[in-house]
Scaffold this motif. Structure first.
Motif, PDB file in Angstrom:
ATOM      1  N   PRO A 118      -5.509   1.647  -5.791  1.00  0.00           N
ATOM      2  CA  PRO A 118      -5.564   0.973  -4.479  1.00  0.00           C
ATOM      3  C   PRO A 118      -5.680   1.934  -3.308  1.00  0.00           C
ATOM      4  CG  PRO A 118      -3.399   0.721  -5.532  1.00  0.00           C
ATOM      5  CD  PRO A 118      -4.320   1.269  -6.563  1.00  0.00           C
ATOM      6  N   HIS A 119      -4.979   3.067  -3.367  1.00  0.00           N
ATOM      7  CA  HIS A 119      -5.030   3.959  -2.210  1.00  0.00           C
ATOM      8  C   HIS A 119      -6.410   4.566  -2.027  1.00  0.00           C
ATOM      9  CE1 HIS A 119      -4.646   7.285  -5.099  1.00  0.00           C
ATOM     10  NE2 HIS A 119      -4.988   8.101  -4.135  1.00  0.00           N
ATOM     11  N   ASN A 120      -7.212   4.621  -3.108  1.00  0.00           N
ATOM     12  CA  ASN A 120      -8.567   5.165  -2.989  1.00  0.00           C
ATOM     13  C   ASN A 120      -9.479   4.272  -2.162  1.00  0.00           C
ATOM     14  OD1 ASN A 120      -8.690   7.694  -4.132  1.00  0.00           O
ATOM     15  ND2 ASN A 120      -9.041   6.947  -6.198  1.00  0.00           N
ATOM     16  N   LEU A 121      -9.231   2.956  -2.193  1.00  0.00           N
ATOM     17  CA  LEU A 121     -10.042   2.037  -1.391  1.00  0.00           C
ATOM     18  C   LEU A 121      -9.789   2.276   0.099  1.00  0.00           C
ATOM     19  CD1 LEU A 121      -9.562  -1.200  -3.532  1.00  0.00           C
ATOM     20  CD2 LEU A 121     -11.437   0.458  -3.616  1.00  0.00           C
ATOM     21  N   TYR A 122      -8.521   2.500   0.444  1.00  0.00           N
ATOM     22  CA  TYR A 122      -8.199   2.831   1.842  1.00  0.00           C
ATOM     23  C   TYR A 122      -8.738   4.213   2.201  1.00  0.00           C
ATOM     24  CZ  TYR A 122      -4.930  -1.092   1.576  1.00  0.00           C
ATOM     25  OH  TYR A 122      -4.371  -2.343   1.422  1.00  0.00           O
ATOM     26  N   LEU A 123      -8.571   5.162   1.265  1.00  0.00           N
ATOM     27  CA  LEU A 123      -9.025   6.534   1.519  1.00  0.00           C
ATOM     28  C   LEU A 123     -10.519   6.591   1.794  1.00  0.00           C
ATOM     29  CD1 LEU A 123      -8.551   9.651   1.414  1.00  0.00           C
ATOM     30  CD2 LEU A 123      -9.031   9.508  -1.045  1.00  0.00           C
ATOM     31  N   HIS A 124     -11.323   5.967   0.933  1.00  0.00           N
ATOM     32  CA  HIS A 124     -12.783   6.042   1.075  1.00  0.00           C
ATOM     33  C   HIS A 124     -13.239   5.430   2.390  1.00  0.00           C
ATOM     34  CE1 HIS A 124     -16.908   5.599  -1.134  1.00  0.00           C
ATOM     35  NE2 HIS A 124     -16.914   6.549  -0.221  1.00  0.00           N
ATOM     36  N   ILE A 152       2.330   0.357 -12.048  1.00  0.00           N
ATOM     37  CA  ILE A 152       2.668  -0.104 -10.698  1.00  0.00           C
ATOM     38  C   ILE A 152       1.419  -0.133  -9.820  1.00  0.00           C
ATOM     39  CG2 ILE A 152       3.922   0.509  -8.577  1.00  0.00           C
ATOM     40  CD1 ILE A 152       6.141   1.619 -10.378  1.00  0.00           C
ATOM     41  N   LEU A 153       0.587   0.889  -9.949  1.00  0.00           N
ATOM     42  CA  LEU A 153      -0.664   0.917  -9.202  1.00  0.00           C
ATOM     43  C   LEU A 153      -1.563  -0.245  -9.588  1.00  0.00           C
ATOM     44  CD1 LEU A 153      -1.494   4.743  -9.300  1.00  0.00           C
ATOM     45  CD2 LEU A 153      -0.784   3.405  -7.323  1.00  0.00           C
ATOM     46  N   SER A 154      -1.594  -0.572 -10.869  1.00  0.00           N
ATOM     47  CA  SER A 154      -2.416  -1.700 -11.320  1.00  0.00           C
ATOM     48  C   SER A 154      -1.922  -3.008 -10.724  1.00  0.00           C
ATOM     49  CB  SER A 154      -2.400  -1.766 -12.853  1.00  0.00           C
ATOM     50  OG  SER A 154      -3.252  -2.791 -13.318  1.00  0.00           O
ATOM     51  N   LEU A 155      -0.602  -3.187 -10.643  1.00  0.00           N
ATOM     52  CA  LEU A 155      -0.037  -4.405 -10.068  1.00  0.00           C
ATOM     53  C   LEU A 155      -0.292  -4.484  -8.555  1.00  0.00           C
ATOM     54  CD1 LEU A 155       3.376  -4.518 -11.987  1.00  0.00           C
ATOM     55  CD2 LEU A 155       1.354  -5.928 -12.404  1.00  0.00           C
ATOM     56  N   ALA A 156      -0.371  -3.336  -7.894  1.00  0.00           N
ATOM     57  CA  ALA A 156      -0.632  -3.325  -6.449  1.00  0.00           C
ATOM     58  C   ALA A 156      -2.105  -3.483  -6.124  1.00  0.00           C
ATOM     59  CB  ALA A 156      -0.111  -2.018  -5.843  1.00  0.00           C
ATOM     60  N   LEU A 157      -2.950  -3.257  -7.115  1.00  0.00           N
ATOM     61  CA  LEU A 157      -4.396  -3.219  -6.881  1.00  0.00           C
ATOM     62  C   LEU A 157      -4.979  -4.501  -6.288  1.00  0.00           C
ATOM     63  CD1 LEU A 157      -6.952  -1.520  -7.159  1.00  0.00           C
ATOM     64  CD2 LEU A 157      -7.115  -2.255  -9.540  1.00  0.00           C
ATOM     65  N   PRO A 158      -4.609  -5.698  -6.765  1.00  0.00           N
ATOM     66  CA  PRO A 158      -5.228  -6.913  -6.205  1.00  0.00           C
ATOM     67  C   PRO A 158      -5.030  -7.064  -4.702  1.00  0.00           C
ATOM     68  CG  PRO A 158      -4.045  -7.428  -8.230  1.00  0.00           C
ATOM     69  CD  PRO A 158      -3.694  -6.016  -7.882  1.00  0.00           C
ATOM     70  N   SER A 167       4.170   4.608 -13.455  1.00  0.00           N
ATOM     71  CA  SER A 167       3.609   4.729 -12.105  1.00  0.00           C
ATOM     72  C   SER A 167       2.193   4.166 -12.059  1.00  0.00           C
ATOM     73  CB  SER A 167       3.607   6.202 -11.654  1.00  0.00           C
ATOM     74  OG  SER A 167       2.632   6.951 -12.356  1.00  0.00           O
ATOM     75  N   GLN A 168       1.445   4.340 -13.150  1.00  0.00           N
ATOM     76  CA  GLN A 168       0.069   3.831 -13.175  1.00  0.00           C
ATOM     77  C   GLN A 168       0.039   2.310 -13.321  1.00  0.00           C
ATOM     78  OE1 GLN A 168      -2.277   6.327 -12.458  1.00  0.00           O
ATOM     79  NE2 GLN A 168      -0.254   7.224 -12.229  1.00  0.00           N
ATOM     80  N   ALA A 188       0.833  -1.207   0.000  1.00  0.00           N
ATOM     81  CA  ALA A 188       0.000   0.000   0.000  1.00  0.00           C
ATOM     82  C   ALA A 188       0.867   1.256   0.000  1.00  0.00           C
ATOM     83  CB  ALA A 188      -0.929  -0.003   1.211  1.00  0.00           C
ATOM     84  N   GLU A 189       1.953   1.241   0.766  1.00  0.00           N
ATOM     85  CA  GLU A 189       2.859   2.393   0.787  1.00  0.00           C
ATOM     86  C   GLU A 189       3.514   2.596  -0.574  1.00  0.00           C
ATOM     87  OE1 GLU A 189       3.159   4.622   2.905  1.00  0.00           O
ATOM     88  OE2 GLU A 189       2.611   3.862   4.875  1.00  0.00           O
ATOM     89  N   ALA A 190       3.893   1.487  -1.240  1.00  0.00           N
ATOM     90  CA  ALA A 190       4.488   1.590  -2.573  1.00  0.00           C
ATOM     91  C   ALA A 190       3.498   2.204  -3.556  1.00  0.00           C
ATOM     92  CB  ALA A 190       4.936   0.208  -3.063  1.00  0.00           C
ATOM     93  N   ALA A 191       2.224   1.831  -3.432  1.00  0.00           N
ATOM     94  CA  ALA A 191       1.193   2.394  -4.309  1.00  0.00           C
ATOM     95  C   ALA A 191       1.029   3.893  -4.065  1.00  0.00           C
ATOM     96  CB  ALA A 191      -0.135   1.677  -4.089  1.00  0.00           C
ATOM     97  N   ILE A 192       1.105   4.314  -2.814  1.00  0.00           N
ATOM     98  CA  ILE A 192       0.966   5.740  -2.499  1.00  0.00           C
ATOM     99  C   ILE A 192       2.161   6.531  -3.023  1.00  0.00           C
ATOM    100  CG2 ILE A 192       0.900   7.397  -0.590  1.00  0.00           C
ATOM    101  CD1 ILE A 192      -0.811   5.332   0.924  1.00  0.00           C
ATOM    102  N   VAL A 193       3.359   5.942  -2.925  1.00  0.00           N
ATOM    103  CA  VAL A 193       4.546   6.604  -3.480  1.00  0.00           C
ATOM    104  C   VAL A 193       4.412   6.737  -4.994  1.00  0.00           C
ATOM    105  CG1 VAL A 193       7.028   6.372  -3.874  1.00  0.00           C
ATOM    106  CG2 VAL A 193       6.089   5.942  -1.604  1.00  0.00           C
ATOM    107  N   ALA A 194       3.898   5.677  -5.665  1.00  0.00           N
ATOM    108  CA  ALA A 194       3.680   5.742  -7.113  1.00  0.00           C
ATOM    109  C   ALA A 194       2.673   6.835  -7.457  1.00  0.00           C
ATOM    110  CB  ALA A 194       3.201   4.387  -7.636  1.00  0.00           C
TER     111      ALA A 194
END
Length: 428
Positions: free
Chosen positions: A216-222, A372-378, A369-370, A105-111
């Motif tokens: 992914p970070h939007n799921l945590y954010l919401h 990377i976000l897709s790979l972190a999403l699952p 960067s996007q 999750a942190e890697a996704a936020i950095v991306a």
């Protein structure tokens, strides 16, 4: 468990008539929608529109529909359990698993932050002529903007985000009027094509659009910001809260789809139809848009919208970072320190690329960067779908079976697309 964002938890009153209660829930969805139109989204949409015309418009629509389902589940989890997604993972999984999920999750936020750094710096360059490398460093100052907004109260922060979203929408409306896109091409783009699965280059951009849309970070954010509302303790009150929160996010994400679709359609109408098929750099888009559309107004609108996107994404990424850190490891730091840490991690590659390679690689870095976000999403989607389908966790507020089935299908599709991307990368 100590709530994330404790200074804002339960700070927005929900009372009065049904309409007033619904209005009280308006806001979190627009914070989430901001992440669906960040500078990284621009890069993937521009690349897709310039290379393939409107062919990937179907992916933008599909991604937004998937996002609506997943964000609805995110709100349901928070209201039903009183926990955000990060807290639920910490409670339900072994510490080792929770720790790995936190790192991802942190890697996704950095991306995400990387895309904001580059996008905001480019916006400053386009509007004010500030050199890109200096603009990258200046973006570190946005931490004070976030701190000031949080001190004013959560509703003021939401109002700031919504105001910038309106500016972005008006800017794109003006550009589309100037571009005069083909309605037939737009309609054709809404029909899926097998080329998306068989063409590795198209699949790469499609996954970038997916990663830029369902973030992914939007799921945590919401799941964190919806708990800023004062939610009653009874099941009927929670059912109503879920209904209002889902309406809020659905309306906001439909608005985000219009923006995302506009970026892709603008690229298709302005660049693809005129033979400019390799426009992935935001600077190239800004440079070409004036001679192609015949007015400098289009370029100014482009720069204003880009800067507004960067500023908005800064606010939501900071909130998501706080929720992830406080939820997963119960470690609370001030928003200033948190922002400086994540911004510092994003500044290093951004500064290196802009100083060493200049503007040439910024677009490729945004698209990467996007992906990377897709790979972190699952790693965010699978726990979310699992939790909301569990009667043990949500009781009477468990997601309906049909909704859970759709959510599991979305998770399976995301996993399949990511496996295809990795397979193509390994096999060349």
């Amino acid at each position: 468990m100590r709530p994330s964002l404790p200074e804002s938890h339960g700070s927005v009153a929900v009372s009065g008539s049904a309409i007033r209660r619904f209005i009280a829930f308006l806001g979190p969805g627009y914070l989430v929608a901001t992440g669906y139109m960040d500078p990284g989204n621009w890069a993937t949409a521009l690349a897709g529109g310039s290379q393939f015309g409107t062919a990937l418009l179907f992916i933008a629509v599909l991604s937004s529909l998937m996002a609506i389902v997943l964000q609805a589940l995110s709100a349901r989890l928070a209201i039903g359990t009183g926990m955000d997604l990060a807290q639920a993972c910490r409670q339900r999984f072994p510490r080792s698993v929770s720790f790995v999920l936190w790192l991802i999750a942190e890697a996704a936020i950095v991306a995400t932050d990387l895309a904001e750094v580059i996008g905001t710096a480019i916006g400053l360059q386009l509007l004010f002529g500030i050199p890109l490398a200096i603009g990258v460093i200046l973006t570190a100052l946005d931490v004070f903007l976030v701190l000031a907004l949080q001190n004013l109260g959560f509703r003021k922060l939401e109002a700031f985000v919504i105001a910038l979203l309106i500016i972005i929408a008006l800017a794109f409306a003006g550009q589309l009027i100037l571009a005069q896109p083909s309605m037939a091409a737009i309609a054709k783009g809404l029909i899926p094509t097998v080329d998306i699965a068989t063409n590795p280059e198209m699949l790469y951009i499609a996954l970038g659009i997916l990663g830029a849309t369902v973030m992914p970070h939007n799921l945590y954010l919401h799941s964190g910001v919806v708990l800023t509302r004062q939610i009653g303790p009874t099941v009927p009150e929670k059912r109503e809260a879920i209904k209002f929160a889902v309406w809020d996010s659905t309306i906001a994400l439909a608005f985000a789809l219009l923006i995302n679709g506009s970026i892709l359609i603008l690229a298709a109408a302005t660049f693809y139809t005129r033979g400019h098929h390799e426009v992935a750099e935001l600077q190239d888009a800004h440079r070409l848009i004036t001679p192609l559309l015949g007015t400098v107004l289009a370029a100014h609108l482009f720069g204003i919208a880009l800067l507004a996107c960067g500023l908005n994404s800064t606010v939501t990424a900071t909130l998501a970072g706080q929720i992830v850190m406080e939820g997963f490891i119960q470690f609370k730091v001030s928003p200033v320190v948190r922002r400086l840490i994540t911004r510092g991690l994003a500044l290093i590659p951004a500064a290196f690329v802009t100083i060493w390679a200049g503007e040439a690689l910024t677009g490729k870095l945004l698209v990467l960067s996007q992906v990377i976000l897709s790979l972190a999403l699952p790693f965010a989607v699978v726990p979310l779908v699992w939790f909301t389908a569990s009667r043990r966790m949500l009781g009477d507020l468990v997601a309906p079976r049909a909704l859970s089935f759709v959510a599991f299908a979305i998770a399976a599709l995301i996993l399949a697309l990511n496996f295809k991307l990795l397979f193509d990368a390994v096999t060349g």
